[in-house]
Structures are given as structure tokens and as C-alpha cells.
Design an enzyme around this catalytic site. Structure first.
Site, short mmCIF file in Angstrom:
data_model
loop_
_atom_site.label_atom_id
_atom_site.label_comp_id
_atom_site.label_asym_id
_atom_site.label_seq_id
_atom_site.Cartn_x
_atom_site.Cartn_y
_atom_site.Cartn_z
N SER A 33 51.64 27.32 -30.97
CA SER A 33 50.45 26.68 -31.52
C SER A 33 49.70 27.64 -32.43
O SER A 33 49.98 28.84 -32.47
CB SER A 33 49.53 26.24 -30.39
OG SER A 33 48.93 27.39 -29.82
N LYS A 34 48.73 27.09 -33.12
CA LYS A 34 47.90 27.89 -34.02
C LYS A 34 47.20 29.01 -33.22
O LYS A 34 47.08 30.13 -33.68
CB LYS A 34 46.88 26.97 -34.68
CG LYS A 34 45.91 27.69 -35.57
CD LYS A 34 45.02 26.72 -36.28
CE LYS A 34 43.66 27.27 -36.62
NZ LYS A 34 43.43 28.68 -36.52
N ARG A 35 46.80 28.65 -32.00
CA ARG A 35 46.11 29.63 -31.15
C ARG A 35 46.98 30.86 -30.88
O ARG A 35 46.48 31.98 -30.85
CB ARG A 35 45.73 28.99 -29.80
CG ARG A 35 44.49 28.16 -29.84
CD ARG A 35 43.38 28.68 -28.90
NE ARG A 35 43.83 29.15 -27.60
CZ ARG A 35 43.99 28.39 -26.53
NH1 ARG A 35 43.79 27.08 -26.62
NH2 ARG A 35 44.35 28.91 -25.38
#
Ligand code: GLU
Length: 504
Positions: free
Chosen positions: A261-263
Site C-alpha cells: 500500500s501507499k502507507r
């Protein structure tokens, strides 16, 4: 095989995730391998999720990566338009056809009514799903007379059109990567195909467009696998030929636990987007591979191997080799762990392959920002010497600044280690020697200095180490004679004098 036509069908809801780029790449490789067409279709039926700039971002990404589309926005191939919002008028006729054939129905249940159903189901410990089991007791045209329905439509009551899932049927499907799949239609719900605002949902638009655009193979992310039964049922309901499907494995976090994910990128310090993205809603900037200095070839090579290999140990592939070797049956079933270090490794490799003129040009810009003006020839000489130690062009300065300016201070640890009590006097002697050297070319300088060291009956380190410290300010960098030759006799001597003055 009929003509291969594949499509990449992103929704412009934000920046394209690196997984989306891989989907585009695999579609492109497959198309090119089979002399087929690669189509870009923008799936923007859900206007509430539309994000300004996202479509341009997708197109710019494909251009940067070197995966051009044959048909798509701005490139008509006779199957356009390629943006679903521009195809709005097409879909109604198809949904009407399904209604006529009793494969779809109008549903008038309000959001509150559905919410209520959901709550009741929850209380009973089950999950509400609008489908074969309960549709006969809900507010839809299956349970109304035609007059009743007409009255509602005439009164312009809000409705949606739902697909009428078959009540008990085993659906047989084939996935080119996963093989045979069977699903009992009982577990499916009646998905919404069309809304009273005149817009189709993703499912309907996607199937109608794939059919009209004569798509032969649907290659897309695994997250769409749960939609496959509905999609296959829709093809059957229309009586259309079903294209071949291939669902690509997920891209996993570096730990292997869960979807990338972007996180993860933010936390672990690597981009998950191909290009930098500025969120128009809040101005937040997300890092991109392009802006971080990666070469598209490195990113593409890394992505190609994220879920595919050619059956050998080969890891470096240029685009034409990938096209030649690519096979859907060699795509892995299980998720592919993202490895940011591997991406750097590819980058390091491709930086070494990049044309020197390109690197020189980029480094010249970095030098210009520092108000350093030197000839292209000088920069080229430096770049050739240090590139093998670099991963990015942005590493060049750190690896070579001493070719452009003199050290102003000296690394304390190195100074303590190599600058001995007698170093100043030996460096003074060396200055004397250098003054006598007329031909300051690297080979001659090296010969003369080494012979001189021998005649003084000294170990090489005694001279070479303080000399390096004087020229570089630390015990690192390329061949000392290369540095001395490059900066020239006067600057070499000046740096030695500065070291003598400051290190004693
Ligand atoms: N619009 C879908 C997406 O954003 C396309 C899925 C498909 O390829 O069918 O990924």
C-alpha cells in the site's frame, strides 16, 4: 487465435499504483508478442470518485515507462471513444436488452430500506445480500405488475437496475493463470448494473466495452477475480463470446504480509507510484520513481519480474527481450513480494548502461545549480570514473565533488590515522617533486611519483595516504592520480599546501 486485443482499463481515481503499471506492462507485452493491439480505456463511470489530473497522470506514466498504447484517448483506432464518460449513450440499450430478456430488473429500494435490511440481517448473525434468496420479497420489478412498474417509472422514482443472478447454477470459468474455477451462483448477489442518473456501473460498462472493443484477453489484477462470475454471467446473458481471462497475482508488502500500500512506501521510504503525485484535494505530495531518479528501464525490468520469469535465471531484460519471452502461463499464481532493494539493484545496473551523454547532461544541470561551470568534456571524464559507484545521477556530486572544489575541512578520523608527525615535511617534499613534473598526465604523473617514492625508500602509503587526504578531505574516492591530473598541477599543489597549514 483471432487478433489479440487487450486493454488496460484504469479508473482515474488518483495516481496509478505501481501494481497498475505492472498490469499495463503485462498487457502491452502480451499484445506486442502476438502482434496485437494494446488499448487504453479510461473507466470513469463513477464520477464521485473522479480525481482531476488522474487521467493525464496515467497517460504520462505509460509514456515515461515506454509502454505506448495503440488505441486510447487521443488515438482513435475505430473503437472509440475510449473514455467511458464519453460513451454514456451506448450502455442504456444494453441494459434494456437484459431487462427485455428477464436477465435484469428495476429495484426501487431506498438507501434507508436497504440499511434496515442490513441491520436485520446483522441481528440474525448473517450478512444482507440482495440476490436470488430474497429478491422476491424486496421492492423490485420482479414483484410488481407492469402497470405498477410503469407508474413508478413515470413518476421518476429513483431506481437501480440489478443483474438477475441465476438461482442455482454452477458457473464454470477458466483463468489462464489459475486454471479451472467453479462457483455456485447461489453465493452471488444481484449486482447493480445501471443507475437512474443514466450511468452504468463498472460491471456493465466494462463488459459492454470489452465486447464492443473486441477484447480477446482480459489481463487484470487479482482483486477483480471475485467479479469474474458476474462478468462471465453477463457475457452469457448477452449471448456474447467470453474473452480469455488472466488475473495477475497481488503485489505484496516487502514483509510478504498483505497487499503493498501507499502507507508501506511512506513508512519504508520507497515510492509506490511511478511519478510524483500531488493530491489536488490537500496538496500532499507522494514520491514517484521518476522524480527519485530511477530510469524507466529499471522500473519496468523490476516490474516485469514481479510475478513472472522466463524459466531461466536471467534477470536483465530489455523491452524487446521481454516481449519475445513473455508468456501468460509463466505468470505466478501466488503474490509477489515487493523488494525495494532489488529495484535499486536494477537501477544501478541500468545507470551503468545509460548513454554517457545523457548522464553528463543531467550532471551538468546539478553542477549549474551549484554555479559550477566546467566543460562537458571534463564532466564526462568525471562521470566515466565514478558512475560505477553510483546508483542515481544524484549520487554523482557526493562521489565527485572534489573534482570541482577543494576540501575545506578534513575527516577527523582519517586525519588522525594518516596524517603523521612527518607528513607535512613529506608533503612539502612531494610539492617540490610535483613542481618538476612537466607532463601532468595520469600515467606519467603516476610513474614519476611512484619512482620518486621508491628512491626515497618509503612505503607508498606514507605518501599516497596524506596525498589523498589533501585532495579529497577523506580516505575515499577514485585513483589519486586521476584526481590530481584532472584538477591540474596548480590546484593539486594548492590543496597540499592547505592540508599542511591545517593538519599540522
Ligand atoms: N476499472 C477497473 C480498474 O480500475 C478495471 C478492471 C478491469 O480491468 O476489468 O482496475
Amino acid at each position: 487465435m483471432d487478433k489479440v486485443r487487450v486493454r488496460f482499463a484504469p479508473s482515474p481515481t488518483g495516481p496509478l499504483h505501481i501494481g497498475g503499471v505492472r498490469t499495463a506492462l503485462y498487457n502491452y507485452l502480451f499484445a506486442k508478442k502476438h502482434d496485437g493491439d494494446f488499448i487504453l480505456r479510461i473507466e470513469d463511470t463513477d464520477q464521485t470518485r473522479y480525481v482531476e489530473g488522474a487521467e493525464d497522470y496515467i497517460i504520462e506514466t505509460l509514456n515515461w515507462c515506454g509502454i505506448p498504447y495503440d488505441e486510447g484517448p487521443g488515438k482513435d483506432g475505430g473503437f472509440g471513444p475510449y473514455r467511458q464518460s464519453d460513451r454514456k449513450s451506448i450502455y442504456e440499450k444494453y441494459v434494456d436488452e437484459l431487462i427485455q430478456n428477464n436477465k435484469a430488473y428495476y429495484a426501487f429500494d431506498s438507501t434507508e430500506e436497504l440499511e434496515n435490511q442490513r441491520k436485520i440481517a446483522e441481528k440474525e448473525g448473517s450478512k444482507f445480500s440482495y440476490g436470488p434468496k430474497n429478491r422476491h420479497e424486496l421492492k423490485n420489478s420482479l414483484n410488481m405488475s407492469s402497470d405498477e412498474l410503469k407508474a413508478k417509472l413515470d413518476a421518476e422514482e429513483d431506481y437501480v437496475i440489478r443483474f438477475k443472478t441465476s438461482a442455482s447454477e454452477t458457473l464454470f470459468m477458466q483463468d489462464e493463470i489459475r486454471g479451472h474455477i467453479e462457483v455456485d451462483s447461489e453465493v452471488l448477489d444481484d449486482k447493480i448494473l445501471f443507475k437512474s442518473d443514466g450511468m452504468p456501473t463498472y460491471h456493465l460498462a466494462n463488459i459492454v466495452d470489452d465486447h464492443l472493443m473486441e477484447i480477446s484477453h482480459v489481463i487484470r489484477g487479482e482483486e477483480w477475480l471475485p467479479s469474474l462470475p458476474l462478468h462471465v454471467s453477463l457475457y452469457k446473458a448477452f449471448g456474447w463470446e467470453v474473452p480469455k481471462f488472466a488475473h495477475l497475482p497481488l503485489i505484496l508488502k516487502p514483509s510478504g504480509k498483505g497487499k503493498l500500500s501507499k502507507r508501506d512506501g511512506d513508512q519504508l521510504g520507497f515510492p509506490v507510484f511511478p511519478l510524483e503525485w500531488k493530491d489536488p484535494a490537500n496538496g500532499n505530495v507522494s514520491a514517484g520513481y521518476r522524480e527519485e531518479g530511477y530510469l524507466p528501464k529499471a522500473v519496468i525490468n523490476m516490474l516485469a519480474l514481479l510475478g513472472w520469469n522466463d524459466g531461466t535465471d536471467q534477470e536483465f531484460f530489455n523491452m524487446s527481450e521481454m516481449i519475445e519471452k513473455f508468456e501468460v502461463k509463466r505468470i505466478h499464481k501466488s503474490g509477489a513480494k515487493f523488494d525495494p532493494e532489488k529495484t535499486k539493484w536494477f537501477q544501478q545496473h541500468y545507470l551503468q548502461q545509460a548513454p554517457v551523454e545523457k548522464l553528463v547532461k543531467e550532471f551538468k544541470n546539478i553542477l549549474a545549480e551549484k554555479s559550477i561551470e566546467v566543460s562537458l568534456q571534463y564532466i564526462e571524464e568525471v562521470v566515466k570514473t565514478i558512475r560505477e559507484r553510483a546508483t542515481f545521477v544524484s549520487d554523482f556530486w557526493e562521489l565527485s565533488w572534489f573534482y570541482f572544489e577543494a576540501p575545506k575541512e578534513f575527516d577527523a578520523k582519517s586525519s588522525k590515522k594518516v596524517w603523521k608527525k612527518d607528513s607535512s615535511s613529506w608533503m612539502r617534499a612531494l610539492i617540490g617533486k610535483l613542481q618538476s613534473v612537466d607532463d601532468f598526465s595520469q600515467t606519467n604523473l603516476q610513474d614519476e611519483v611512484k619512482t620518486w617514492i621508491k628512491t626515497q625508500d618509503l612505503g607508498f602509503g606514507k605518501i599516497m595516504q596524506p596525498l589523498r587526504l589533501a585532495l579529497v578531505g577523506a580516505m575515499r574516492g577514485p585513483d589519486v592520480f586521476h584526481i590530481a591530473t584532472s584538477i591540474g598541477k596548480d590546484k593539486t599543489i594548492a590543496r597540499l599546501e592547505f592540508a599542511i597549514d591545517n593538519l599540522d
